[in-house]
Design an enzyme around this catalytic site. Structure first.
Site, PDB file in Angstrom:
ATOM      1  N   ARG A  52      -7.270  12.679   1.475  1.00 16.08           N
ATOM      2  CA  ARG A  52      -6.173  13.168   2.316  1.00 16.08           C
ATOM      3  C   ARG A  52      -4.798  12.710   1.830  1.00 16.08           C
ATOM      4  NH1 ARG A  52      -7.192   9.749   7.812  1.00 16.08           N
ATOM      5  NH2 ARG A  52      -9.261  10.635   7.568  1.00 16.08           N
TER       6      ARG A  52
ATOM      7  N   GLU B  48     -10.745  -9.603   3.308  1.00 10.18           N
ATOM      8  CA  GLU B  48      -9.440  -9.259   3.870  1.00 10.18           C
ATOM      9  C   GLU B  48      -9.637  -9.211   5.380  1.00 10.18           C
ATOM     10  OE1 GLU B  48      -7.314  -5.837   2.322  1.00 10.18           O
ATOM     11  OE2 GLU B  48      -6.277  -5.600   4.244  1.00 10.18           O
TER      12      GLU B  48
ATOM     13  N   HIS C  83      -3.358  -4.816   7.860  1.00  5.53           N
ATOM     14  CA  HIS C  83      -3.484  -3.721   8.828  1.00  5.53           C
ATOM     15  C   HIS C  83      -2.568  -3.931  10.020  1.00  5.53           C
ATOM     16  CE1 HIS C  83      -5.012  -0.175  10.738  1.00  5.53           C
ATOM     17  NE2 HIS C  83      -5.597   0.092   9.586  1.00  5.53           N
TER      18      HIS C  83
ATOM     19  N   ASN D 136       0.844  -1.180   0.000  1.00  8.84           N
ATOM     20  CA  ASN D 136       0.000   0.000   0.000  1.00  8.84           C
ATOM     21  C   ASN D 136       0.895   1.252   0.000  1.00  8.84           C
ATOM     22  OD1 ASN D 136      -1.382   2.254   1.187  1.00  8.84           O
ATOM     23  ND2 ASN D 136      -3.033   0.878   1.754  1.00  8.84           N
TER      24      ASN D 136
ATOM     25  N   HIS E 241      -5.747   3.542  -1.251  1.00  9.04           N
ATOM     26  CA  HIS E 241      -7.059   3.841  -0.680  1.00  9.04           C
ATOM     27  C   HIS E 241      -7.441   5.256  -1.113  1.00  9.04           C
ATOM     28  CE1 HIS E 241      -9.665   3.961   3.267  1.00  9.04           C
ATOM     29  NE2 HIS E 241     -10.345   4.321   2.193  1.00  9.04           N
TER      30      HIS E 241
ATOM     31  N   HIS F 112       1.010   6.124   2.002  1.00 11.44           N
ATOM     32  CA  HIS F 112       1.802   7.059   2.824  1.00 11.44           C
ATOM     33  C   HIS F 112       2.917   7.746   2.055  1.00 11.44           C
ATOM     34  CE1 HIS F 112      -0.780   6.351   6.031  1.00 11.44           C
ATOM     35  NE2 HIS F 112      -0.490   5.066   6.137  1.00 11.44           N
TER      36      HIS F 112
ATOM     37  N   GLU G 168      -8.799   0.357  -2.547  1.00 12.94           N
ATOM     38  CA  GLU G 168      -9.601   0.336  -1.315  1.00 12.94           C
ATOM     39  C   GLU G 168     -10.511   1.544  -1.358  1.00 12.94           C
ATOM     40  OE1 GLU G 168      -7.177   0.543   2.145  1.00 12.94           O
ATOM     41  OE2 GLU G 168      -6.105  -1.278   1.659  1.00 12.94           O
TER      42      GLU G 168
ATOM     43  N   ARG H 262      -9.651   7.954  -0.442  1.00 16.00           N
ATOM     44  CA  ARG H 262     -10.601   8.311   0.617  1.00 16.00           C
ATOM     45  C   ARG H 262     -11.488   9.455   0.150  1.00 16.00           C
ATOM     46  NH1 ARG H 262      -8.585   6.133   5.835  1.00 16.00           N
ATOM     47  NH2 ARG H 262     -10.358   7.189   6.759  1.00 16.00           N
TER      48      ARG H 262
ATOM     49  N   THR I   1      -7.962   3.273   8.786  1.00 14.51           N
ATOM     50  CA  THR I   1      -9.193   2.488   8.868  1.00 14.51           C
ATOM     51  C   THR I   1      -9.278   1.807  10.236  1.00 14.51           C
ATOM     52  OG1 THR I   1      -8.805   2.055   6.545  1.00 14.51           O
ATOM     53  CG2 THR I   1     -10.595   0.850   7.571  1.00 14.51           C
TER      54      THR I   1
HETATM   55  N1  PXP Z   1      -5.710  -3.194   4.442  1.00 13.34           N
HETATM   56  C1  PXP Z   1      -6.634  -2.210   4.573  1.00 13.34           C
HETATM   57  C2  PXP Z   1      -8.045  -2.528   4.202  1.00 13.34           C
HETATM   58  C3  PXP Z   1      -6.273  -0.921   5.021  1.00 13.34           C
HETATM   59  O1  PXP Z   1      -7.200   0.033   5.134  1.00 13.34           O
HETATM   60  C4  PXP Z   1      -4.919  -0.677   5.316  1.00 13.34           C
HETATM   61  C5  PXP Z   1      -4.494   0.707   5.743  1.00 13.34           C
HETATM   62  O2  PXP Z   1      -4.594   1.596   4.703  1.00 13.34           O
HETATM   63  C6  PXP Z   1      -3.977  -1.724   5.153  1.00 13.34           C
HETATM   64  C7  PXP Z   1      -4.415  -2.984   4.736  1.00 13.34           C
HETATM   65  C8  PXP Z   1      -2.521  -1.533   5.408  1.00 13.34           C
HETATM   66  O3  PXP Z   1      -2.300  -1.294   6.751  1.00 13.34           O
HETATM   67  P1  PXP Z   1      -0.891  -0.786   7.224  1.00 13.34           P
HETATM   68  O4  PXP Z   1      -0.658   0.537   6.556  1.00 13.34           O
HETATM   69  O5  PXP Z   1      -1.043  -0.701   8.703  1.00 13.34           O
HETATM   70  O6  PXP Z   1       0.114  -1.806   6.778  1.00 13.34           O
END
Ligand code: PXP
Length: 380
Positions: free
Chosen positions: A189, A291, A331, A147, A183, A150, A210, A185, A241
């Site tokens: 953001r 998931e 997550h 992901n 994601h 960030h 996402e 949103r 999330t």
């Molecule tokens: N899966 C989902 C559905 C999420 O919302 C997130 C966070 O954006 C992640 C996985 C990844 O989580 P992390 O950034 O804590 O690795």
């Protein structure tokens, strides 16, 4: 092309795992573009095929029918009740026994025949052993999707253009990851609409979007067509999330969103807490995947709690897999807590963001400073 699997056995089977095995067998054998049909049947189904085509009486465990047609390898029929009996007798799991039968049937389709005895038997056994070793080696490996939200968070901190999550995605793919996740949103953001559009054009692995199940997002997804959508709950005030989607309470609206995304040709995953009722509700919506939200496991404050949450994830992954759902997890996963989960065979994909971006910022620091030093010192 993926193998076609039909379950006529009357048993709950972990179809996504068998799908993965069959697709990997085709890839290992260098047969990515041929059609392979796998049918799971019951005792009476295999008994009638056995007597009709081979004049043999009683049930057997596997039968292969090679096809004499270009681009079609053939059919493998597996009796899962017989496989379950054999698994009990041989003290192995049903999944392992089905894997052996799948390989046996597959090697027959490749033209080997142990029933001819001698050299033929030796060659077939050798080929089966080779494929089993290759498959086990691959089967314990889940996919890793990264992901890159960030990276966009850092860009948005200055409202400029750097760093670009699209470029980061290219580097993530070069490093060997199996997919890219973003994601989009409602408050934009971090990831922007432009990012998703560009990612759709450049991502060569697969792109997971996402999003919340809103009309606006379903419209965007239907236009951009990511490889899969993961539906997540969204609150404006949250930092990330928090908690899974409450599919139990929202079943009708989630089902409607799944249907609309399917209509646009997009498979759907639902981000849910590891709870049995959420998993059964997810299965009823028609989604292909869940998931599992691993936040409670990742945030556990002592070893007992971590153990309890781990066991719960393993149990729920098994239930979901038996319902025919592909199981992803994500997550809060990091370099300390991911290894144990990666050994859970029902989990076929991990979605990890924050810990990887955080680590990249540290392991890349030395080089970044050296490069700036070179500029500053060279000009002094
Ligand atoms: N899966 C989902 C559905 C999420 O919302 C997130 C966070 O954006 C992640 C996985 C990844 O989580 P992390 O950034 O804590 O690795």
């Amino acid at each position: 092309m993926p193998a076609e699997i039909l379950n006529q056995s009357g048993m709950n089977l972990a179809i996504p795992c068998y799908q993965r095995m069959a697709d990997r067998l085709l890839r290992i054998a260098g047969l990515k573009d041929v059609q392979l049909n796998i049918i799971f049947t019951d005792l009476s189904g295999i008994e009638s095929l056995n007597s009709r085509w081979f004049d043999r009486f009683g049930p057997t465990n596997v039968i292969s029918f090679p096809m004499d047609e270009p681009g079609v390898l053939g059919d493998i029929i597996i009796c899962t009740q017989k496989a379950a009996q054999e698994a009990d007798d041989g003290i192995t799991t049903l999944r392992n026994r089905v894997m052996e039968l799948l390989i046996h049937g597959f090697v027959h389709l490749l033209g080997e025949d142990h029933e001819l005895g001698g050299e033929h038997e030796r060659r077939m056994t050798e080929k089966e052993r080779e494929l089993k070793t290759a498959l086990i080696r691959e089967d314990i490996m889940a996919d890793l999707c990264i992901n890159v939200d960030h990276i966009a968070t850092i860009r948005q901190a200055r409202g400029g253009t750097e760093p670009d999550p699209v470029l980061a995605a290219g580097l993530v793919e070069l490093a060997g990851a199996d997919g890219i996740v973003v994601h989009l949103r409602e408050d934009r953001r971090h990831i922007q609409d432009r990012d998703v559009k560009l990612l759709r054009q450049v991502v060569k692995t697969r792109l997971t979007l996402e999003m919340a199940a809103t009309d606006e997002m379903i419209g965007i997804a239907s236009e951009i067509k990511p490889d899969i959508v993961t539906l997540v709950p969204e609150k404006r005030q949250e930092l990330t999330t928090e908690g899974g989607l409450d599919v139990v309470s929202l079943e009708a609206s989630v089902k409607d969103a799944v249907g609309r995304l399917h209509h646009a040709g997009i498979p759907v995953s639902l981000f849910v807490d590891p709870e049995e009722d959420q998993i059964f509700a997810s299965s009823r919506t028609g989604a292909e995947c869940i998931e599992i939200h691993t936040g409670r496991y990742a945030d556990a404050v002592n070893p007992e709690e971590e153990e309890r949450e781990f066991d719960q994830i393993v149990k729920m992954a098994g239930i979901a897999s038996d319902l025919g759902l592909r199981v992803h997890a994500g997550h809060g996963l990091n370099y300390q807590n991911t290894g144990r989960l990666a050994a859970v065979s029902d989990i076929v994909e991990f979605s990890i963001g924050h810990s990887v971006v955080a680590r990249a910022s540290l392991v890349g620091m030395e080089r970044a400073v050296r490069e700036m030093l070179a500029i500053v010192k060279a000009s002094g």
